[in-house]
Design a protein around this motif. Structure first.
Motif, PDB file in Angstrom:
ATOM      1  N   GLU A  22       1.164  -0.906   0.200  1.00 41.26           N
ATOM      2  CA  GLU A  22       0.249   0.321  -0.199  1.00 41.26           C
ATOM      3  C   GLU A  22       0.810   1.549  -0.134  1.00 41.26           C
ATOM      4  OE1 GLU A  22      -4.035   0.154   2.201  1.00 41.26           O
ATOM      5  OE2 GLU A  22      -2.544   0.456   3.438  1.00 41.26           O
ATOM      6  N   LEU A  23       1.678   0.877   1.038  1.00 41.58           N
ATOM      7  CA  LEU A  23       2.732   2.061   0.536  1.00 41.58           C
ATOM      8  C   LEU A  23       3.604   2.480  -0.489  1.00 41.58           C
ATOM      9  CD1 LEU A  23       4.309   1.721   4.389  1.00 41.58           C
ATOM     10  CD2 LEU A  23       3.077   4.190   3.516  1.00 41.58           C
ATOM     11  N   ARG A  24       3.956   1.654  -1.146  1.00 43.84           N
ATOM     12  CA  ARG A  24       4.087   1.412  -2.439  1.00 43.84           C
ATOM     13  C   ARG A  24       3.485   2.131  -3.565  1.00 43.84           C
ATOM     14  NH1 ARG A  24       7.209  -3.364  -1.014  1.00 43.84           N
ATOM     15  NH2 ARG A  24       9.919  -2.548  -1.107  1.00 43.84           N
ATOM     16  N   ASP A  25       2.449   1.878  -3.689  1.00 49.79           N
ATOM     17  CA  ASP A  25       1.317   2.287  -4.569  1.00 49.79           C
ATOM     18  C   ASP A  25       1.595   3.566  -4.388  1.00 49.79           C
ATOM     19  OD1 ASP A  25       1.390  -0.211  -5.485  1.00 49.79           O
ATOM     20  OD2 ASP A  25      -0.941  -0.991  -4.404  1.00 49.79           O
ATOM     21  N   MET A  26       0.955   3.549  -3.371  1.00 54.99           N
ATOM     22  CA  MET A  26       1.239   5.705  -3.053  1.00 54.99           C
ATOM     23  C   MET A  26       2.468   6.172  -3.004  1.00 54.99           C
ATOM     24  SD  MET A  26      -1.557   5.601   0.732  1.00 54.99           S
ATOM     25  CE  MET A  26      -0.852   4.995   1.721  1.00 54.99           C
ATOM     26  N   PHE A  27       3.286   5.417  -2.699  1.00 59.16           N
ATOM     27  CA  PHE A  27       4.632   6.552  -2.728  1.00 59.16           C
ATOM     28  C   PHE A  27       5.385   6.296  -3.307  1.00 59.16           C
ATOM     29  CE2 PHE A  27       2.879   6.744   1.393  1.00 59.16           C
ATOM     30  CZ  PHE A  27       2.067   8.437   1.292  1.00 59.16           C
TER      31      PHE A  27
END
Length: 90
Positions: A22-27
């Motif tokens: 989720e973090l990778r998808d956002m940032f």
């Protein structure tokens, strides 16, 4: 920002893996590598007021290497000059 350091990771945790994705998808590339696993050696070294780099054990040395990699990235990305007799953590 330089990036996001993901710490206290439990690689076997499906929830942790989901949140990291989720973090990778956002940032994207702001999520830095390596991720720092949860290790009791870190708490032990902190409790003893000792540097992780001198704490005994394989897990402590692996985590120290992870911290070294992050420091190298920070120094490089920040274009920070390190004196020849500078930090001796490596």
């Amino acid at each position: 920002p330089l990036g996001i350091i993901v710490n206290r990771v439990r690689p076997q945790s499906v929830e942790h893996q989901f949140r990291i994705k989720e973090l990778r998808d956002m940032f994207g590339d702001l999520v830095l590598e390596p991720q720092l696993p949860e290790r009791t050696s870190l708490q032990q070294a902190q409790g003893a007021a000792k540097p992780l780099h001198v704490w005994p054990g394989e897990s402590a040395q692996e985590l120290a290497t992870d911290f070294d990699q992050l420091l190298d990235h920070i120094v490089e990305a920040g274009n920070i000059e390190v004196p020849e007799n500078g930090p001796q953590a490596h």
